[in-house]
Design a protein around this motif. Structure first.
Motif, mmCIF file in Angstrom:
data_model
loop_
_atom_site.group_PDB
_atom_site.id
_atom_site.type_symbol
_atom_site.label_atom_id
_atom_site.label_comp_id
_atom_site.label_asym_id
_atom_site.label_seq_id
_atom_site.Cartn_x
_atom_site.Cartn_y
_atom_site.Cartn_z
ATOM 1 N N GLU A 183 -14.439 29.558 -8.011
ATOM 2 C CA GLU A 183 -15.760 29.809 -8.594
ATOM 3 C C GLU A 183 -16.760 28.762 -8.119
ATOM 4 N N SER A 224 -20.103 33.755 -4.447
ATOM 5 C CA SER A 224 -20.365 35.164 -4.747
ATOM 6 C C SER A 224 -21.851 35.435 -4.949
ATOM 7 N N ASP A 242 -25.335 38.865 -11.990
ATOM 8 C CA ASP A 242 -24.448 39.726 -12.765
ATOM 9 C C ASP A 242 -23.286 40.227 -11.907
ATOM 10 N N LYS A 243 -23.618 40.669 -10.705
ATOM 11 C CA LYS A 243 -22.578 41.166 -9.805
ATOM 12 C C LYS A 243 -21.625 40.042 -9.407
ATOM 13 N N SER A 248 -20.909 37.363 -11.161
ATOM 14 C CA SER A 248 -20.080 36.934 -12.284
ATOM 15 C C SER A 248 -18.899 37.862 -12.507
ATOM 16 N N GLN A 249 -19.038 39.128 -12.113
ATOM 17 C CA GLN A 249 -17.952 40.084 -12.306
ATOM 18 C C GLN A 249 -16.719 39.724 -11.481
ATOM 19 N N VAL A 250 -16.934 38.997 -10.406
ATOM 20 C CA VAL A 250 -15.803 38.585 -9.564
ATOM 21 C C VAL A 250 -14.824 37.731 -10.362
ATOM 22 N N TYR A 251 -15.346 36.958 -11.318
ATOM 23 C CA TYR A 251 -14.525 35.987 -12.038
ATOM 24 C C TYR A 251 -14.200 36.410 -13.471
ATOM 25 N N THR A 252 -14.594 37.623 -13.867
ATOM 26 C CA THR A 252 -14.348 38.090 -15.229
ATOM 27 C C THR A 252 -12.854 38.086 -15.552
ATOM 28 N N ASP A 253 -12.514 37.468 -16.682
ATOM 29 C CA ASP A 253 -11.130 37.422 -17.176
ATOM 30 C C ASP A 253 -10.154 36.801 -16.173
#
Length: 251
Positions: free
Chosen positions: A183, A187, A196-197, A199-204
């Motif tokens: 992170e 991205s 937003d897009k 941040s989705q790479v690192y979700t959960d």
């Protein structure tokens, strides 16, 4: 004896963490990047001698000028960390923007070549040196949309090995550090500021941190001289190898 590390892309992520890591070990640093205000802030933070220079690695003349203008106290360079790099877009090869491809080649390949070629003479004259390149698992493991980015990092891996083959008799080491899910601003750059897009790479997930990669860089560069680390491939604990992609129904 004071040692000096030259780091590209030190304004964020791996490069910034690497500067902090080496400085914490007493090294003096040369930090470069395109954002002068960030370089100034980092320089003020570091506790060891630091020289900051605004530089775009894709500009060969600028790279040569920065290296030529280094203060005598910061030469010769002991370790070069070719960190500056980027990915742009995640479209398939037929949809990708050719200018994105060109920018990745100019930064990830030509930038590494310009900096390495500019600094190698110092290492050759000194009879000592280490080139550490920041590659990626994308250079080893293909994924949809990785096309040219992965190809540039495959170049970095092979160039690192070829450097070692060429320079082993001159006491110059070469290492390729190949991170996976980490992170940083990576991205955000890839998706051109779409937070937003990105941040989705690192979700959960629990991705690696810049400090994790900086630790690997420092470890590789601080081995005894009878040891050369060829490459280190790193993945986050939540990441593993993708399965083969099988498309059904094709004739």
């Amino acid at each position: 004896m004071t040692k000096t590390v030259f780091i590209t892309g030190a304004t964020s992520g791996f490069g910034m963490a690497t500067a902090r890591r080496f400085a914490a070990e007493g090294w003096q640093t040369i930090i470069t990047g395109r954002r002068g205000e960030r370089l100034d802030a980092l320089k003020a933070e570091l506790k060891t001698p630091c020289h900051a220079a605004v530089m775009d690695v894709t500009d060969k003349a600028a790279v040569n000028a920065v290296v030529a203008a280094l203060p005598a106290a910061f030469t010769p360079i002991d370790v070069l960390v070719n960190n500056a790099g980027l990915a742009l877009g995640l479209g398939t090869a037929d949809q990708a923007d050719i200018t994105d491809w060109e920018t990745m080649v100019e930064t990830n390949i030509m930038g590494v070549l310009y900096c390495t070629k500019a600094i190698l003479p110092q290492m050759i004259d000194n009879g000592y040196g280490h080139v550490v390149n920041i590659g990626s698992i994308a250079g080893n493991w293909p994924y949809p949309g990785g096309n040219v980015y992965g190809a540039t990092k495959a170049f970095v891996r092979q160039f690192s090995l070829n450097l070692r083959a060429d320079l082993v008799g001159k006491n110059i080491h070469a290492t390729d550090i190949e991170p996976g899910l980490s992170e940083t601003e990576f991205s955000q750059v890839r998706f051109k500021g779409d937070a937003d897009k990105a941040s989705q790479v690192y979700t959960d997930t629990q991705p690696m941190r810049p400090e994790d990669i900086a630790d690997a860089v420092y470890w590789a560069a601080s081995r005894p001289r009878n040891v050369n680390i060829n490459r280190i491939e790193m993945m986050a604990g939540c990441q593993a190898f993708a399965s083969f992609n099988i498309v059904r129904g094709l004739t």
